[in-house]
Design an enzyme around this catalytic site. Structure first.
Site, mmCIF file in Angstrom:
data_model
loop_
_atom_site.group_PDB
_atom_site.id
_atom_site.type_symbol
_atom_site.label_atom_id
_atom_site.label_comp_id
_atom_site.label_asym_id
_atom_site.label_seq_id
_atom_site.Cartn_x
_atom_site.Cartn_y
_atom_site.Cartn_z
ATOM 1 N N TYR A 142 0.867 -1.185 0.000
ATOM 2 C CA TYR A 142 0.000 0.000 0.000
ATOM 3 C C TYR A 142 0.900 1.230 0.000
ATOM 4 O O TYR A 142 1.792 1.349 0.846
ATOM 5 C CB TYR A 142 -0.883 -0.015 1.255
ATOM 6 N N ASP A 237 9.369 2.727 -0.446
ATOM 7 C CA ASP A 237 8.334 3.379 0.363
ATOM 8 C C ASP A 237 8.664 3.069 1.823
ATOM 9 O O ASP A 237 8.391 1.978 2.318
ATOM 10 C CB ASP A 237 6.956 2.836 -0.032
ATOM 11 N N LYS A 265 4.354 9.538 8.236
ATOM 12 C CA LYS A 265 4.037 9.870 9.639
ATOM 13 C C LYS A 265 5.200 9.802 10.622
ATOM 14 O O LYS A 265 5.266 10.606 11.558
ATOM 15 C CB LYS A 265 2.911 8.955 10.103
HETATM 16 N N1 HOZ Z 1 -3.730 2.587 6.062
HETATM 17 C C1 HOZ Z 1 -3.299 2.761 7.390
HETATM 18 C C2 HOZ Z 1 -2.501 1.642 7.896
HETATM 19 N N2 HOZ Z 1 -1.810 0.870 6.974
HETATM 20 C C3 HOZ Z 1 -4.451 2.996 8.311
HETATM 21 C C4 HOZ Z 1 -4.468 4.393 8.696
HETATM 22 C C5 HOZ Z 1 -5.552 4.760 9.687
HETATM 23 O O1 HOZ Z 1 -6.640 4.232 9.654
HETATM 24 O O2 HOZ Z 1 -5.281 5.624 10.494
#
Ligand code: HOZ
Length: 427
Positions: A142, A237, A265
């Site tokens: 992802y 990534d 983040k």
């Molecule tokens: N796609 C995020 C984790 N792989 C989730 C982010 C979230 O829901 O805060």
């Protein structure tokens, strides 16, 4: 009715699905999402005041635990001087210099506001630099929710089993080529079939969006060699792995060089932030130096910068943090492994550094197909047993658990005990 149930009912009236990011809705594990109020160290507290040991850590960034005091103080002080300028600041230079000093192969860096933006911009840059359109990504990886990446994506797309995302045009998806993780031959075949057309290969060097999937020996090195041979831009990534697996991220820990790297983040200590960087020769194509356009009012935001700087400096100056993270994760691994073996359930635990995931599977889990064919219903039951007893795991088998230094041995022992009690009911 709990406060979370009340809040969820209220949220659903004005927020699609009641949440601002799909995985949070608990849709695949069932039940009501827990609404959090505050967090400190290893613990989060919900709207009813119930305490949870946190194994998500905001999906990675809370390496030093929640509300880490130096970060909080830096934010508080900076906010008094305004929360946004939309103009350059010295802080941004300090941040760029710090990242360049920590990350291998990064001569220049551009700040953005999220991992999605970082990956989207890095791909655009790779395309602009090479003059090619297609790129290769891996099934179950992802890279944020930009259109081009929403093909066979992990995280929420996998959790909700979304095959094609409405709104992503066939024209866009046509340029996204996918291969199974850890399958070098499949990548070579794609490269042969699309000779001279591939701008980039993008990968999570340790994948974290289909559970934690570890690159097999030689896989990343093989991709590097293909990229070198075909003049393809190799993008790591590192939104999850950057500054978490080592001060220099996965590049340092796995000793494989990328051409471009994306961060998210982690570099804001939990603030909304991202960045992409790489060799100057490529980065010079970004506007205003070059014509590959990319911009943002909140890019380099002073609050995000000061939070990130404080966090990254701590990581840089204290290499022992990485040993502590590894040791704690290994301790958790051993505990869980014992409990799972005792109850005789087929399982695989994948661990790399401070990333870990449990799969109820009889076969190695080294790609998306293997992660998807595990007994994820059983994971859902484990999730609820843990939640009920104050242990907060990711609400999906397709996500990684993240460990913080704030987590104590006692917290881990307790978590393992709860897992053991649940597993004993399966005997
Ligand atoms: N796609 C995020 C984790 N792989 C989730 C982010 C979230 O829901 O805060």
């Amino acid at each position: 009715m709990t406060k979370s149930e009340e809040l969820f009912d209220r949220a659903k009236k004005t927020i699609p699905g009641g949440v601002n990011s799909p995985v949070r809705a608990f849709k695949s594990v069932g039940g009501t999402p827990i609404f959090m109020e505050r967090a400190k160290g290893a613990y989060m507290y919900d709207a009813d005041g119930k305490r949870y040991i946190d194994y998500i850590n905001s999906w990675g960034p809370m390496i030093l635990g929640h509300a880490y005091e130096p970060v909080v103080n830096a934010i508080r002080e900076k906010a008094l001087q305004s929360t946004s300028f939309g103009a350059p600041t010295e802080l941004e230079i300090e941040m760029a210099e710090l990242i360049v000093s920590m990350a291998p192969n990064v001569d220049m860096v551009r700040m953005v506001s999220s991992g999605t933006e970082a990956c989207m911009s890095a791909l655009r840059l790779a395309r602009g630099y090479t003059g090619r359109n297609k790129f290769i990504k891996f099934e179950g990886c992802y890279h944020g929710h930009a259109d081009a990446f929403l093909v066979k994506a992990g995280s929420g797309v996998a959790t909700f089993n979304i095959q094609t995302v409405p709104g992503v045009t066939a024209g866009v998806s046509m340029d996204t080529l996918t291969a199974p993780y850890n399958d070098l031959a499949a990548v070579q075949q794609l490269v042969d079939e699309h000779k001279g057309e591939i701008a980039a290969i993008i990968i999570e060097p340790v994948a974290g969006n289909m559970g934690c999937i570890i690159p097999e020996p030689g896989f990343l090195e093989g991709l590097r060699a293909i990229c070198d041979k075909e003049a393809i831009v190799f993008i790591f990534d590192e939104v999850m792995t950057g500054f978490r697996l080592a001060a220099g991220g996965a590049q340092e820990r796995l000793m494989v060089n990328a051409d471009l790297v994306t961060y998210g983040k982690v570099i804001g200590g939990g603030m909304p932030v991202g960045a992409f960087g790489g060799r100057a020769e490529i980065m010079k194509h970004i506007a205003p130096l070059g014509n590959v356009y990319q911009a943002g009012t909140l890019s380099g935001n002073p609050i995000a910068m000061v939070a990130g700087l404080t966090m990254l400096k701590t990581l840089k100056d204290n290499p022992a943090i990485y040993k502590e993270l590894d040791d704690k994760t290994e301790y958790l691994h051993k505990g869980l492994s014992g409990a799972l073996t005792d109850c005789g359930v087929a399982h695989v635990i994948n661990r790399f550094g401070s990333m870990i995931s449990v799969h109820f599977s009889e076969q190695p889990v080294n790609n998306f197909a293997a992660a998807a064919s595990a007994n994820n219903l059983l994971f859902n039951n484990l999730f609820h047993a843990m939640l009920e007893n104050g242990v907060y795991l990711p609400p999906s088998a397709f996500e990684t658990w993240f460990i913080s230094t704030a987590l104590s041995t006692k917290d881990i022992d307790y978590s393992v005990e709860i897992a053991g009690e649940f597993l004993a009911t399966l005997r």
